[in-house]
Scaffold this motif. Structure first.
Motif, PDB file in Angstrom:
ATOM      1  N   TYR A  12       0.830  -1.201   0.000  1.00 49.88           N
ATOM      2  CA  TYR A  12       0.000   0.000   0.000  1.00 49.88           C
ATOM      3  C   TYR A  12       0.866   1.253   0.000  1.00 49.88           C
ATOM      4  N   ASP A  13       0.440   2.227  -0.784  1.00 45.25           N
ATOM      5  CA  ASP A  13       1.036   3.575  -0.801  1.00 45.25           C
ATOM      6  C   ASP A  13       2.513   3.588  -1.160  1.00 45.25           C
ATOM      7  N   GLN A  14       2.968   2.594  -1.892  1.00 43.33           N
ATOM      8  CA  GLN A  14       4.359   2.549  -2.330  1.00 43.33           C
ATOM      9  C   GLN A  14       4.405   2.297  -3.839  1.00 43.33           C
ATOM     10  N   TYR A 257      -5.181  12.424  -6.212  1.00 43.20           N
ATOM     11  CA  TYR A 257      -3.774  12.085  -6.090  1.00 43.20           C
ATOM     12  C   TYR A 257      -2.948  12.941  -7.057  1.00 43.20           C
ATOM     13  N   THR A 271       4.416  12.347  -3.430  1.00 43.27           N
ATOM     14  CA  THR A 271       3.098  12.052  -3.975  1.00 43.27           C
ATOM     15  C   THR A 271       2.074  12.538  -2.963  1.00 43.27           C
ATOM     16  N   LEU A 284       1.582  11.323   0.752  1.00 43.83           N
ATOM     17  CA  LEU A 284       1.390   9.879   0.743  1.00 43.83           C
ATOM     18  C   LEU A 284       2.728   9.154   0.818  1.00 43.83           C
ATOM     19  N   THR A 285       3.678   9.582   0.000  1.00 46.67           N
ATOM     20  CA  THR A 285       5.004   8.971  -0.007  1.00 46.67           C
ATOM     21  C   THR A 285       5.973   9.908  -0.703  1.00 46.67           C
ATOM     22  N   MET A 328       0.920   2.024  -8.164  1.00 41.50           N
ATOM     23  CA  MET A 328       0.723   2.103  -6.720  1.00 41.50           C
ATOM     24  C   MET A 328      -0.686   1.646  -6.379  1.00 41.50           C
ATOM     25  N   PRO A 330      -3.244   2.485  -3.583  1.00 41.68           N
ATOM     26  CA  PRO A 330      -3.509   3.347  -2.418  1.00 41.68           C
ATOM     27  C   PRO A 330      -4.281   2.597  -1.337  1.00 41.68           C
ATOM     28  N   LYS A 331      -4.054   3.025  -0.105  1.00 39.62           N
ATOM     29  CA  LYS A 331      -4.818   2.463   1.007  1.00 39.62           C
ATOM     30  C   LYS A 331      -6.281   2.866   0.877  1.00 39.62           C
ATOM     31  N   THR A 336      -6.160   7.117   4.593  1.00 42.83           N
ATOM     32  CA  THR A 336      -5.375   8.164   3.936  1.00 42.83           C
ATOM     33  C   THR A 336      -5.844   9.556   4.342  1.00 42.83           C
TER      34      THR A 336
END
Length: 466
Positions: A12-14, A257, A271, A284-285, A328, A330-331, A336
């Motif tokens: 998640y989120d990577q 996003y 991001t 987010l990252t 990616m 996302p959660k 989030t």
């Protein structure tokens, strides 16, 4: 990485760089992209000052690229089969929108562009490419604009025309009638800009973020109410975002996003996610500064893979041109949410901001007065009722907050009085200490003199005894 099981390695989120099977398309930036049925379509773009005219397809299951071989529409004007530039010229800074079984391509810069915005269509079933004839108040040709699908209409904002004149106008294309109209909005609009991003929330609010002029990069966010046609710039919560242009954006549910972008000196490594209901930014990252994801002119789309929503990016420029594909997952939405909204007080404050721009006027413009409009009808009534309930609850919470603020102010006043008293006492004690220290010096001097006198008195007796 196992090409068949890449999704099992996705956290998640990577971001994950996808392995590619076979040849890749040319690296580029300022291209257009769209996802249809687990396939990423990209068109045009720019590389080393040269515009590109190809259409490439990336299969998110096989992880392989293929070129889309376009055909001329049967009733098109006579053009040699190997010369598609009359219909689909090399273009950069354009937009691509999925509409039914077609990809619509709008605007952009090209060497032989017309004086007004051209709309082209690619039929995904027949792979035929054609120019769509539009009427009405057709906007001037431009590149770097945003185009957002709202129901059966496309909303175009800003951009830069062929003379490098910056724009901040709003035009609407009715896709059913293929007619253009210009929007005469009220209040203060965003400054003229290009290479910004846009999104729509609740089929009613057009959000504009970032972009640049010829000398300034923006990090502001503006909202156009598509019912009242009023611009606003609400207070934004959460993390502070840096100015950027050439970034990419896409929405999944309530979240918008934002990936990449830059300021011509460095790329933006974070991001971002913007909660459109609560008006809050969060990071987010982050990636390294020279990462392909920290590029200008890249593109991001949302794609459903194995029933889950994903973000997919391609291309960009950060000192070198890129042709990597990143993905990616996302959660879920709740995880989030920006940290600032985890407290009830902050949540109430943010909700009050949301309500402030959510209140609409009762009058409706011709733009929305159609039976099949996505901005009217039962949905609008329910929308207004829901917000009325929320507003009443927010007002009660605001009363509680105001009472709490008053109590805090009173307590602060009491503490200030105590601090003043303590400071006064400290000053008096300091004076007394200095006085005592002076007296101590005098006494020490007197003791020294007495010791000398006593010594002189006792000296003869000491000599006599010797």
């Amino acid at each position: 990485m196992d090409i068949d099981n890449w999704h099992s390695e996705l956290e998640y989120d990577q971001w994950l760089r996808l392995p590619v099977s076979g040849p890749r398309p040319s690296a580029r930036y300022k291209h257009a992209a769209a996802v249809v049925d687990e396939k990423l379509y990209i068109s045009g773009g720019s590389r080393n000052g040269r515009y590109l005219s190809d259409v490439q397809v990336f299969d998110l299951r096989s992880l392989a690229w293929s070129a889309l071989k376009l055909k001329m529409e049967s009733n098109a004007d006579k053009v040699e089969e190997n010369n598609l530039q009359e219909v689909f010229p090399a273009t950069s800074g354009h937009n691509m929108i999925k509409w039914g079984n077609k990809l619509l391509i709008l605007g952009g810069h090209s060497k032989n562009s017309s004086d007004s915005v051209t709309v082209r269509a690619i039929d995904l079933e027949t792979q035929q490419c054609s120019v769509i004839k539009t009427s009405g108040k057709v906007p001037v040709a431009r590149g770097g604009q945003s185009v957002t699908l709202v129901g059966s209409r496309l909303v175009m904002f800003g951009g830069e025309d062929r003379s490098r004149h910056l724009l901040n106008d709003v035009h609407v294309l009715d896709l059913d009638k293929m007619t253009w109209d210009v929007v005469e909005a009220t209040q203060t609009p965003p400054a003229p800009r290009f290479d910004h991003t846009a999104a729509v929330h609740a089929e009613r609010y057009l959000l504009i973020f970032g972009g640049c002029s010829h000398s300034i990069f923006f990090n502001d966010l503006h909202i156009l109410d598509l019912q009242t046609m009023e611009w606003s710039q609400p207070q934004i919560q959460g993390d502070l975002v840096t100015p950027r242009a050439g970034h990419a954006g896409t929405t999944i549910d309530e979240n918008w996003y934002i990936v990449g972008g830059g300021d011509n000196r460095s790329g933006t490594p974070e991001t971002l996610v913007f909660n459109m209901s609560k008006l809050g930014w969060s990071v987010l990252t982050r990636v390294k500064e020279r990462d392909p994801l920290a590029s200008e002119g890249l593109n991001v789309c949302s794609a459903s893979v194995n029933g889950e929503k994903h973000l997919v990016t391609f291309g960009g420029y950060n000192g070198k041109y890129n042709n990597e594909v990143f993905i990616m997952k996302p959660k879920p939405t709740d995880s989030t949410r920006p940290k600032i909204f985890q407290s009830p007080a902050a949540a109430a404050a943010a909700a009050s901001v949301t309500a402030a721009y959510a209140l609409a006027k009762s009058e409706k413009l011709d733009f929305i007065e159609t039976e099949d409009s996505n901005f009217g009808g039962v949905k609008e009534n329910n929308f207004a009722q829901d917000f009325s309930i929320e507003i009443n609850a927010i007002r009660e919470e605001n009363k509680v907050l105001e009472s709490s603020v008053a109590e805090v102010k009173a307590e602060n006043s009491r503490l200030k009085e105590k601090i003043d008293d303590i400071n006064g006492t400290y000053a008096e004690l300091s004076k007394e200490l200095h006085s005592v220290q002076g007296q101590l010096v005098v006494e020490r001097s007197r003791c020294s003199k007495l010791e000398v006198s006593l010594y002189l008195i006792l000296l003869p007796f000491n000599l006599f005894s010797i």
